[in-house]
Structure formats: structure tokens, C-alpha cells
Design a protein around this motif. Structure first.
Motif, short mmCIF file in Angstrom:
data_model
loop_
_atom_site.label_atom_id
_atom_site.label_comp_id
_atom_site.label_asym_id
_atom_site.label_seq_id
_atom_site.Cartn_x
_atom_site.Cartn_y
_atom_site.Cartn_z
N ALA A 182 -2.80 -0.19 -2.56
CA ALA A 182 -1.42 -0.30 -2.09
C ALA A 182 -0.82 -1.62 -2.52
O ALA A 182 0.32 -1.71 -2.95
N ALA A 183 -1.62 -2.69 -2.40
CA ALA A 183 -1.13 -4.01 -2.76
C ALA A 183 -0.79 -4.08 -4.24
O ALA A 183 0.13 -4.78 -4.65
N SER A 184 -1.54 -3.34 -5.06
CA SER A 184 -1.32 -3.43 -6.49
C SER A 184 -0.14 -2.59 -6.97
O SER A 184 0.37 -2.81 -8.06
N THR A 185 0.28 -1.64 -6.18
CA THR A 185 1.33 -0.74 -6.63
C THR A 185 2.70 -1.06 -6.05
O THR A 185 3.68 -0.46 -6.45
N LEU A 186 2.78 -1.96 -5.09
CA LEU A 186 4.06 -2.27 -4.47
C LEU A 186 4.64 -3.56 -5.06
O LEU A 186 3.90 -4.44 -5.51
N PRO A 187 5.96 -3.68 -5.08
CA PRO A 187 6.61 -4.80 -5.75
C PRO A 187 6.20 -6.15 -5.18
O PRO A 187 6.08 -6.33 -3.97
N ALA A 188 6.03 -7.11 -6.09
CA ALA A 188 5.60 -8.44 -5.69
C ALA A 188 6.58 -9.20 -4.81
O ALA A 188 6.17 -10.01 -3.99
N PRO A 189 7.90 -9.01 -4.93
CA PRO A 189 8.84 -9.84 -4.15
C PRO A 189 8.65 -9.79 -2.65
O PRO A 189 9.18 -10.63 -1.93
N TYR A 190 7.91 -8.79 -2.12
CA TYR A 190 7.73 -8.72 -0.68
C TYR A 190 6.88 -9.88 -0.16
O TYR A 190 6.88 -10.17 1.01
N VAL A 191 6.06 -10.50 -1.03
CA VAL A 191 5.23 -11.63 -0.62
C VAL A 191 5.72 -12.84 -1.38
O VAL A 191 5.79 -12.83 -2.60
N TRP A 192 6.05 -13.91 -0.67
CA TRP A 192 6.63 -15.06 -1.33
C TRP A 192 6.15 -16.35 -0.68
O TRP A 192 5.69 -16.37 0.46
N ALA A 193 6.25 -17.39 -1.44
CA ALA A 193 5.87 -18.70 -0.92
C ALA A 193 7.01 -19.25 -0.08
O ALA A 193 8.14 -19.33 -0.52
N ARG B 195 1.97 -6.97 5.45
CA ARG B 195 1.89 -7.56 4.12
C ARG B 195 3.26 -8.07 3.67
O ARG B 195 3.38 -9.16 3.08
N ARG B 196 4.29 -7.29 3.94
CA ARG B 196 5.63 -7.69 3.54
C ARG B 196 6.13 -8.91 4.30
O ARG B 196 7.07 -9.58 3.86
N CYS B 197 5.52 -9.19 5.44
CA CYS B 197 5.94 -10.37 6.22
C CYS B 197 5.59 -11.67 5.53
O CYS B 197 6.16 -12.72 5.87
N GLY B 198 4.65 -11.65 4.59
CA GLY B 198 4.24 -12.88 3.94
C GLY B 198 3.72 -13.89 4.94
O GLY B 198 2.87 -13.57 5.78
N ASP B 199 4.24 -15.12 4.87
CA ASP B 199 3.83 -16.18 5.80
C ASP B 199 4.79 -16.33 6.98
O ASP B 199 4.63 -17.24 7.79
N ASP B 200 5.77 -15.46 7.07
CA ASP B 200 6.70 -15.47 8.20
C ASP B 200 6.23 -14.42 9.20
O ASP B 200 6.73 -13.30 9.24
N LEU B 201 5.23 -14.79 10.00
CA LEU B 201 4.64 -13.86 10.96
C LEU B 201 5.23 -14.07 12.34
O LEU B 201 4.54 -14.35 13.32
#
Length: 409
Positions: free
Chosen positions: A19-30, A345-351
Motif C-alpha cells: 500500500a505504501a508503495s502504490t500511494l502518492p508520496a505527497p501524503y507524507v512530508w517533512a 500514514r497520511r498524517c505524517g508527523d502531524d499526529l
């Protein structure tokens, strides 16, 4: 790892590698790390309440498969580097026990969010409490229309097709195949029944009214049989029977239609299409029944080579071999666990709880492994309808024959 009769405590982890490999990268950001209760640099804590005991205990498998899924993901490294601690607690399908278990999850365990909890009555008992606390109550295993109210109860989102969505699609089907239908309806005399009834009749009215409801009969859960209601409906001249019942009333009504020699087009609410109900009615008696469909099934040859079904089967065999291969409730729990993992996963570091809600309410277009191709989540911040496109299916006496194209409400 049962620590006491009302709690199961498993460590858990990240969304599956595929799932992580097939979904767009912008959902996880620094970005700057932000945490609410239940989240840290190393852990995310989530919970749910389902009946692990009591008459509804067959649904406890939702929690057990969630434990297995998150354990598997945990072994793969975690969601954005964090392990997930998943707590599935027993509410015995009791409102008072649900209140107790939910308060424990929020006030003692301090979970970040809840997901996949079960039942309209139990979840109604904690609806206002969770919204007052600002705790996400996501992917509920109930389709009551009340859950689609983002203006007043923005922290609560259903995970099943809403009952009005199902009713509208069935009504559209009737108008398409029997434009002059004479319809008899048997419905449960409570909010569940009325959630279907009003939207169904409104579609008929909007379509011009040539398909009409000519008789309505109600029943209460305490009634031993629904025979008298079926006799009345069969004498009404109705050529369509909309069966909005649950449990034993469903099995009784399916059998009674055949006993009476009545041969209407039968529509059945999707929540009552389980094998246990149809087996009790007699599979041959259920032949020809029409219901909505939105999910694949496990344990059937037609799905055994489906990649999502194969992934579930691999998980089941490794972590929960005691769960039957054809347990579609477990497969549903698997699909919801995958979806909750994706939200995190889409939350990134904003939990924060606000960001968990933001990601959940922007899940429009996400495809759960439990869903048929062509069905996706449709959530938006202003409309919490879980899905708006479903399939029509007809029971053959052995399996469900699913329509080639989906239908929208």
C-alpha cells in the motif's frame, strides 16, 4: 495476549509495504512534529470496542483480525517509523459496557483515535462524549444515517454504506426493472427500519410515482413471528416485497413467502444477507432475492486468486488460523484495519486528533481491499457518506450474482 476479560492489548505497526508503495508520496512530508495524547516519536495508540462476549460475540473477530494485521505491520517497521499499539475492548454489544470501555480507552489509555467500533446503539451511547472530547470515532460498523452529520458531530464517521444510500439504490433498481411496481414493505419498527423507508419512498416519488408502495407492515423485535404481516402483504396484490428485517425475522419472512406461494420480486437489506440467516431460511427459499453488494467474499472459488483476498488469507493462516477461511466478517475487519493504517500514514508527523480527522474526511477515492472494484470511499469534509456507488446482486441459491456495472444513489 488477553490481559483481562474486557481488554485485548496488542502492539501494532505500519501500513503494508504494498500500500505504501502504490500511494502518492505527497501524503507524507517533512514538517514539525505535532502530537496529541496517544502519539509520540515511537508509538501511536488506537482503540475500538466490539463484542468479544455475549450474543454478538461473532463480531469479536473484527478485533482479532485487527490485532493480527497490526502485529504483522509492526514486524515490518511501523507507520512512518512508529509502532502502533492497538487496543480492542469488549463491550458485549451493551451500551453501558460500551460507555465504560470507551471512557477507559480515552481517559486511562489515552488513545489518539478509535476506529471500527460496532453497533448503532452502543456507539450512540458514546457519540456525544467522544465529540465533546474531540476524539475521532472512525469507520464505525453501522450504517445509521445519524453518522453523516459533520456540522454537529464532526468527529464521527460511519464505515458501512449508509442505510439511506442502500435504500435509494434499491428503489432506483425497482423503477428500472418494474416501473409500475406495486410494493409491499415489512420494516422493523424503530430507527433502523425508518432509515430505509423514507429514502426508498422518496426515490419512487421523484421518479414519477408509477411504482408505488401499496402496503406497509411493521414488527417489533419482541414479536415471536412475522407470519401475520406476511399474510397481509401477500394478499395486498404487491408484486415487489421490500424486506427491511433483521435476524430471525428475516429467516422467517423468507420462508413464509415461499409457504404462501407468493412470488414477488424480493429486496433485502444488505445487513441481513449473511449465510447464517439465509441458511436458516433455506438457501433454496432465498433464490432470486435482490440486495446491494459492495464487497468481495472470502472462501469462494471466484475470489481465491484475487490479490487482496490472497493477502488476507496469508495473514489469516499465519496469525489467526483458528478463524475460518470463509469468515467474511474477518475480511471486513481486515479492510478497515488497512484503511485506518492508511489514515495514520497520511498524517505524517502531524499526529494530532484534528489531523487524523482531516485525513479521514479526505479519504475520497481510497479503495479498501474489502471492496469490489468500482467501489471506493467517498468521504469529504462536508459529506461523510462512506460510499455512494454500490452493486445490485441477485442470490442464485448458492452465491450472489453481481451486476456488471455499479449503481449510484
Amino acid at each position: 495476549m488477553i490481559k483481562n476479560p474486557s481488554r485485548r492489548d496488542f502492539s501494532a505497526g505500519a501500513i503494508a509495504t504494498i500500500a505504501a508503495s502504490t500511494l502518492p508520496a505527497p501524503y507524507v512530508w517533512a514538517a514539525e512534529k505535532k502530537y496529541d495524547a496517544g502519539a509520540s516519536d515511537t508509538e501511536i495508540k488506537i482503540g475500538q470496542t466490539v463484542p468479544h462476549s455475549g450474543p454478538g460475540s461473532l463480531y469479536g473477530v473484527l478485533g482479532r483480525i485487527g490485532e493480527a494485521y497490526f502485529q504483522m505491520l509492526n514486524e515490518k517497521g511501523g507507520i512512518n517509523g512508529r509502532k502502533v499499539k492497538f487496543l480492542t475492548m469488549d463491550d458485549a454489544y451493551s451500551a453501558p459496557k460500551c460507555v465504560e470501555a470507551t471512557r477507559r480507552l480515552v481517559e486511562q489509555e489515552e488513545v489518539l483515535a478509535l476506529y471500527g467500533s460496532l453497533g448503532t446503539a452502543p456507539q450512540t451511547s458514546v457519540h456525544k462524549y467522544l465529540n465533546s472530547k474531540g476524539v475521532p470515532q472512525l469507520l464505525l460498523n453501522t450504517g445509521a444515517s445519524k453518522w453523516n452529520n459533520p456540522k454537529e458531530f464532526k468527529w464521527t464517521m460511519a464505515g458501512l454504506p449508509l442505510y439511506p444510500t442502500e435504500a435509494r439504490i434499491l428503489a432506483r433498481h425497482v423503477v428500472a426493472v418494474k416501473p409500475n411496481a406495486k410494493i409491499g414493505i415489512l420494516y422493523q419498527n424503530d430507527d433502523f427500519g425508518r432509515d430505509f423507508l423514507g429514502p426508498f419512498k422518496k426515490v419512487l416519488e421523484d421518479a414519477g410515482g408509477t411504482a408505488k408502495v401499496i402496503m406497509e407492515q411493521t414488527y417489533d423485535l419482541t414479536e415471536p413471528t412475522v407470519d401475520s404481516q406476511l399474510i397481509n402483504l401477500s394478499k395486498s396484490g404487491a408484486d415487489v416485497f421490500y424486506n427491511i428485517t433483521t435476524g430471525k425475522a428475516t429467516s422467517q419472512s423468507i420462508r413464509k413467502v415461499v409457504e404462501l406461494g407468493w412470488k414477488p420480486l424480493q429486496l433485502l437489506s444488505a445487513g441481513s444477507t449473511g449465510r447464517s440467516i439465509l441458511n436458516a431460511a433455506g438457501l433454496e427459499n432465498a433464490t432470486g432475492i435482490v440486495a446491494i453488494r459492495y464487497n468481495k467474499e472470502v472462501g469462494l472459488p471466484k475470489w481465491e486468486k484475487d490479490p487482496d483476498v490472497m493477502a488476507f488469507e496469508e495473514l489469516r493462516k499465519k496469525y489467526t488460523p483458528a478463524i475460518d477461511q470463509d469468515n467474511t466478517i474477518a475480511f471486513a475487519g481486515y479492510g478497515q484495519a488497512v484503511t485506518m493504517g492508511e489514515i495514520l500514514r497520511r498524517c505524517g508527523d502531524d499526529l494530532t486528533r484534528a489531523n487524523v480527522l482531516k485525513q479521514a474526511s479526505n479519504l475520497n477515492g481510497f479503495h479498501s481491499p474489502y471492496f469490489l472494484d468500482g467501489v471506493n470511499y467517498s468521504y469529504t469534509p462536508d459529506d461523510y457518506t462512506p460510499m455512494k456507488t454500490l452493486f445490485i446482486s441477485t442470490f442464485t441459491g448458492k452465491d450472489w450474482d453481481i451486476s456488471d456495472k455499479p449503481m449510484s444513489e
